[in-house]
Design a protein around this motif. Structure first.
Motif, PDB file in Angstrom:
ATOM      1  N   UNK A 801       0.835  -1.207   0.000  1.00 17.95           N
ATOM      2  CA  UNK A 801       0.000   0.000   0.000  1.00 17.95           C
ATOM      3  C   UNK A 801       0.868   1.255   0.000  1.00 17.95           C
ATOM      4  N   UNK A 802       1.925   1.261   0.797  1.00 20.33           N
ATOM      5  CA  UNK A 802       2.798   2.437   0.865  1.00 20.33           C
ATOM      6  C   UNK A 802       3.499   2.656  -0.462  1.00 20.33           C
ATOM      7  N   UNK A 803       4.009   1.576  -1.062  1.00 20.26           N
ATOM      8  CA  UNK A 803       4.678   1.722  -2.351  1.00 20.26           C
ATOM      9  C   UNK A 803       3.751   2.266  -3.417  1.00 20.26           C
ATOM     10  N   UNK A 804       2.529   1.730  -3.484  1.00 17.28           N
ATOM     11  CA  UNK A 804       1.564   2.220  -4.474  1.00 17.28           C
ATOM     12  C   UNK A 804       1.194   3.677  -4.200  1.00 17.28           C
ATOM     13  N   UNK A 805       1.044   4.028  -2.917  1.00 14.72           N
ATOM     14  CA  UNK A 805       0.730   5.422  -2.571  1.00 14.72           C
ATOM     15  C   UNK A 805       1.867   6.351  -2.956  1.00 14.72           C
ATOM     16  N   UNK A 806       3.107   5.885  -2.821  1.00 14.30           N
ATOM     17  CA  UNK A 806       4.242   6.711  -3.239  1.00 14.30           C
ATOM     18  C   UNK A 806       4.199   6.968  -4.741  1.00 14.30           C
ATOM     19  N   UNK A 888     -10.390   1.949  -2.394  1.00 11.34           N
ATOM     20  CA  UNK A 888     -10.964   0.618  -2.623  1.00 11.34           C
ATOM     21  C   UNK A 888      -9.871  -0.444  -2.561  1.00 11.34           C
ATOM     22  N   UNK A 889      -8.694  -0.140  -3.119  1.00 16.10           N
ATOM     23  CA  UNK A 889      -7.571  -1.081  -3.046  1.00 16.10           C
ATOM     24  C   UNK A 889      -7.194  -1.341  -1.588  1.00 16.10           C
ATOM     25  N   UNK A 890      -7.175  -0.297  -0.764  1.00 14.72           N
ATOM     26  CA  UNK A 890      -6.900  -0.491   0.663  1.00 14.72           C
ATOM     27  C   UNK A 890      -7.922  -1.437   1.293  1.00 14.72           C
ATOM     28  N   UNK A 891      -9.188  -1.272   0.916  1.00 13.81           N
ATOM     29  CA  UNK A 891     -10.221  -2.159   1.456  1.00 13.81           C
ATOM     30  C   UNK A 891      -9.989  -3.604   1.007  1.00 13.81           C
TER      31      UNK A 891
END
Length: 1017
Positions: A801-806, A888-891
């Motif tokens: 999640x962190x990598x995608x958010x970056x 939604x991806x986080x969910x």
């Protein structure tokens, strides 16, 4: 009297003075020139930053007037203070040539490298602040070699790792030691307890190992006034030796895993004013007899496992302003003398087992602005003086047993903003003055009581949430509520018609009026509610036809018009809605149900409408009569004619397929020979011929809406293989479209980020395009979550999640112009050989002119389940659609469900939101594969973040930069993964460069508080 006459000084005496002064002046001039040369050398070593333009060799300027330079009484440089000056590079060795330098303040710059041991040579240094920079590595083991007179060492907000060296306990004069907001992941030395002069110690926000305990030796710091060890992975008990910290004023051990009792000695520290122990695993009660200190201003022991009664001694703390004890297991009554506290402003006792009533004089003696006592066993009446001092902003008392009337004093509570008293036994009339007196009223949630009253024609302008369900309100509906988002008035006695055009409710997302006596028809003006997601008008007295304009509501997902007297046909436009819930039962509707609604999913949606018919037996509705009334012979003839036509169509289709396949084979044979053009975006070790030869069916690894994806062998520099996305064109693009396409590709090809799949080149043919990307060995996140790959634990998921958010934060905030992806989903997040995530598939990406500016698109974009609501009703979109999709991806990461798997609610985001709103257990929503209690707090924070990201209104969603900040708080193990920690934390620390490091720390805390205390709509 005559003044006494003194003989004039002799010539010899004057010459003696001159012989002393002239050499001293010359020496001072030479020293000043040497310091000027040193400062100019420092400026040069820093790369001549514009902020140091005043540092120049002009003879007209005094170096003591240069930016950030301060001199002592003798004209020597004693201080260099250059915070927030965008200075980069390493600390120059010449710095310590300034032999009288006592203060060096370079905080909040971009100074890099390891800890500058050259400072050992600054023999006069007393104050050193190099916080909020880019320093890395371990602190040196010989850090005690810093000047012996150093009193302040501030290293906050860097990227130091490893152990804190034991030699730090040998700094003889240190008074202030700040090591917070770093990446220390080694030992916390007990030797710090040797610093007998220490007054301030900050160790907060470091990822110390989970086994780290607080050294009992810290109890020897008898001069310590401020101890900050918040969120440092601490375990074990609070040392009893803390009872010896007689000078302590501020103690913060919050957000750790501390256990055991709170030592009695802490309550006896007479100078202690601020105590923060929230979010630990502390247990046991608070011994009232041990409380000797009455100087407390703030006490926060919330979110622990504390038991017993609230000590009456708290009611004798005359300076107490904040008392936060929520989410514990306290029982018994709230001491009455707490209502007498003269400084109390914030009282939070929710989620305990408290009984009895609220102190009757609560609010009468202090500027009380916040009271939260929900989810207890409290009873009695609403305190009449709660707003007596004119400061009350928020009252949260739901889920208790309060009863009686609401006090008339609420009629004059001008400051009230938030009133949440639902699920109690309040009765009588709601004070009508609330609607006019409280000019900033935003939230009224008073459902599930026995209250009466009427609603005003115009609701307060700032009101966003009104929930009065299950009461006895009468009268007509309001005509205007400009900012209202949620209006729930189910099960009351409201009557009269629904306002005609509803333009005064333009922001509504939820309108629920079921179980009233509302009459008239459903107005066509319902179409003005462009943000409406839930509409419930069931069990009223509505007549007339269902307006077809309901079918134009772009984001409506729940429609309930049951138990009315509606008549006529069901508008076919309702079939255009993506409804998770549809209930039109128990009306007088007639005619055939629109074919798009004849689905098993709506099997109970049309019952008790005798006039309706359907051709689908799953609906349990009368079948529609055949329209063909001709003879049997005619019907048979029609069937024969249809059969012949079908046969002819099949023959034609077969011939077409034969020749199409032949043409396809011929085209494939000609692939190598046709005119191909390669547009590289970086140095390549393959040619277009090798790419084209690899377009074989056996190399297909995926298929999408725009074409196939192949795995094609390539050179070693390209990782041995590349991914080729093949897109066909229906016709050849004209030169203008071709140039626009290539320009957009060049921008995407120029993107360089570790979390974005690299676009290597584009190969263009006459009727097709080949996009060549780096190949990702571990496929998509979608396959790992839903496709049977080996399991991902929670640290692995939050790291992804962190990598995608970056990656998304880079696209939104660092690209110029910014890029909106427009199709963020788990299948477009690919994983490399080390499971590092990379955003992929920019087929729908669009480049925007400026950050935050909206961009027009002519088609609906995105994927079902991930698409933001505004995509369905506007062609103006911005980066907030990516934030929604990422939510939604986080969910998916938390629940293990697919985006479309929302059960009866349809979409996953709707299911998660309702799960949270209904107060269900968080763990019940979590994927069973990651239900580790160790990570539950982090998972809960990410779940709340996901719900915020999927807010209906784009303005309520955070930016990707803010999302990334919050996610970083939930990551510890991955901070040392492949050097990514530096990039992550630099991204975090370098934001808002104009702010001081203290304000940035405050921003982090505020973001966390936002997530912890979010009121989800």
């Amino acid at each position: 009297m005559m003044a006494a006459k003194f003989p004039p000084p002799s010539r010899r005496f004057i010459l003696l003075l001159l012989s002393i002064y002239v050499p001293l002046a010359k020496l001072q001039t030479e020293s000043s020139e040497a310091e000027k040369r040193t400062l100019l050398q420092i400026k040069s070593d820093f790369g001549n930053p514009p902020s140091l333009d005043s540092w120049n060799n002009s003879t007209l300027t005094n170096l003591c007037n240069w930016t950030g330079v301060h001199c002592d009484d003798y004209g020597s440089v004693s201080q260099i203070s250059l915070p927030n000056q965008n200075i980069a590079g390493q600390l120059p060795p010449s710095m310590c040539n300034l032999i009288n330098l006592t203060v060096l303040d370079l905080n909040n710059n971009s100074i890099s490298g390891v800890f500058p041991t050259l400072l050992y040579n600054c023999s006069s240094l007393r104050y050193l602040d190099i916080s909020q920079n880019l320093l890395v590595g371990n602190l040196p083991n010989d850090i005690h070699r810093l000047p012996s007179q150093l009193t302040e060492l501030i290293l906050s907000g860097n990227n130091f790792t490893g152990d804190i060296p034991t030699s730090i306990g040998q700094l003889p004069a240190i008074q202030r030691l700040c090591l917070d907001y770093n990446l220390f992941n080694g030992a916390l030395p007990a030797e710090i307890g040797n610093l007998s002069t220490l007054e301030t110690l900050w160790l907060a926000n470091n990822p110390f190992p989970r086994t780290t305990t607080i050294p009992p030796k810290f109890g020897n710091l008898t001069r310590l006034t401020y101890l900050w060890m918040r969120q440092a992975n601490l375990e074990g008990e609070i040392p009893e030796s803390f009872g010896k910290l007689a000078a302590l004023q501020h103690l913060d051990l919050s957000i750790n895993s501390l256990s055991g009792r709170i030592p009695d000695g802490i309550w006896a520290l007479e100078n202690l004013r601020f105590l923060f122990l929230y979010k630990n695993q502390l247990s046991g009660g608070i011994n009232g007899t041990a409380i000797k200190a009455l100087s407390f201003e703030s006490i926060d022991v919330s979110q622990n496992q504390l038991t017993g009664r609230i000590p009456e001694e708290f009611g004798r703390m005359g300076n107490l302003s904040f008392l936060l004890m929520y989410l514990n297991r306290f029982s018994g009554e709230i001491p009455a003398n707490i209502g007498l506290l003269p400084s109390l402003t914030d009282l939070r006792l929710f989620n305990n087992r408290l009984s009895g009533g609220l102190p009757t004089e609560l609010g009468k003696h202090s500027q009380l602005w916040n009271v939260e006592v929900d989810d207890n066993l409290l009873s009695g009446e609403f305190p009449s003086d709660l707003c007596a001092r004119g400061a009350l902003v928020s009252v949260i008392m739901f889920n208790n047993n309060f009863s009686g009337n609401l006090p008339a004093s609420l009629n004059k509570c001008f400051t009230l903003s938030n009133l949440m008293i639902y699920r109690n036994n309040f009765s009588g009339e709601l004070p009508a003055g609330i609607w006019t007196a409280a000019v900033n009223l935003t939230t009224v949630m008073i459902g599930d009581n026995s209250l009466t009253g009427t609603l005003p024609n115009v609701l307060p302008w700032n009101l966003t949430r009104l929930e009065i369900q299950n009461n006895h309100f009468t009268g007509n509906l309001p005509s205007t509520a400009k900012n209202l988002i949620v209006f729930n008035a189910n099960s009351n006695l409201l009557s009269g018609p629904i306002p005609t055009n509803l333009s005064g409710f333009s922001q509504l997302a939820v309108l629920s009026l079921g179980g009233n006596q509302i009459s008239g028809s459903v107005p066509p003006g319902i179409s003005n509610l462009r943000y409406l997601t839930d509409l419930n008008l069931s069990s009223n007295q509505l007549v007339g036809e269902i307006p077809s304009s309901i079918g134009t509501l772009p984001v409506l997902i729940s429609l309930n018009l049951s138990n009315n007297q509606l008549s006529g046909a069901i508008p076919s436009a309702l079939g255009d809605l993506r409804l998770n819930l549809l209930d039109l039962s128990s009306n007088d509707l007639s005619g055939e149900i629109p074919i798009t609604l004849q689905s098993k999913a709506y099997s109970q949606s049309f019952t008790s409408n005798p006039g309706l018919c359907s051709s689908n037996s799953d609906l349990h509705i009368n079948p529609c009569k055949s329209r063909a009334e001709g003879s049997n012979g005619l019907a048979r003839g029609v069937r024969i004619l249809i059969a012949v036509l079908v046969a002819l169509v099949l023959i034609a289709a077969g011939l077409f397929a034969f020749f199409a396949a032949k043409d396809c084979r011929q085209r494939r044979r000609a692939d190598i020979d046709q005119d191909w053009k390669m547009t590289p975006f970086q140095s390549l070790d393959f040619t277009e011929e090798s790419i084209i030869r690899g377009l074989k069916e056996e190399n297909v690894v995926g298929r999408g809406g725009s074409g196939k994806v192949y795995r094609v062998a390539a050179g070693v520099r390209s990782g041995g293989a590349v991914a080729v996305k093949r897109m066909y064109c229906e016709r050849k693009m004209d030169w203008k479209l071709e140039r626009e396409f290539e320009a957009e590709l060049r921008v995407l090809g120029s993107i360089r980020h570790i979390n974005i799949v690299r676009l290597l080149c584009c190969v263009s043919g006459a009727c097709e395009k080949l996009l060549v990307y780096e190949y990702m060995e571990n496929g998509s996140l979608d396959r790992w979550l839903h496709g049977g790959h080996r399991e991902l634990d929670w640290p692995g998921r939050v790291g992804i999640a962190i990598g995608a958010a970056q990656g998304l934060s880079y696209l939104h905030h660092e690209c110029s112009p910014p890029v909106v992806h427009r199709d963020v989903k788990s299948s477009n997040i690919l994983l490399d050989s080390k499971l590092r995530p990379k955003i992929a598939d920019f087929g729908l990406a669009r480049i925007m002119a400026r950050p935050g500016e909206q961009h027009s698109t002519a088609v609906v974009v995105g994927s079902f389940g991930y698409m933001a609501p505004e995509c369905g009703y506007t062609n103006k979109v911005n980066e907030k659609i990516d934030v929604y999709s990422f939510g939604v991806v986080l969910l998916e990461l938390i629940t293990g469900r697919e985006a479309s798997d929302g059960g009866e609610y349809g979409s996953l985001d709707k299911w998660a939101r309702l799960h949270f709103q209904k107060g269900k257990k968080i763990i019940d929503a979590v994927d069973h594969r990651i239900r580790n209690p160790v990570h539950l707090d982090e998972i809960e924070m990410v779940l709340k973040l996901a719900i915020i990201c999927t807010g209906t209104l784009p303005s309520t969603r955070p930016t990707m930069k803010e999302v990334l900040q919050i996610l970083l708080r939930c990551d510890r193990r991955f901070r040392n993964d492949e050097g990514l920690s530096l990039e992550r934390d630099c991204d975090l620390l370098l934001q808002n460069k104009s702010s001081s490091w203290r304000s940035k720390s405050k921003i982090k805390v505020e973001i966390e508080d936002l997530v912890d205390n979010v009121n989800i709509v």
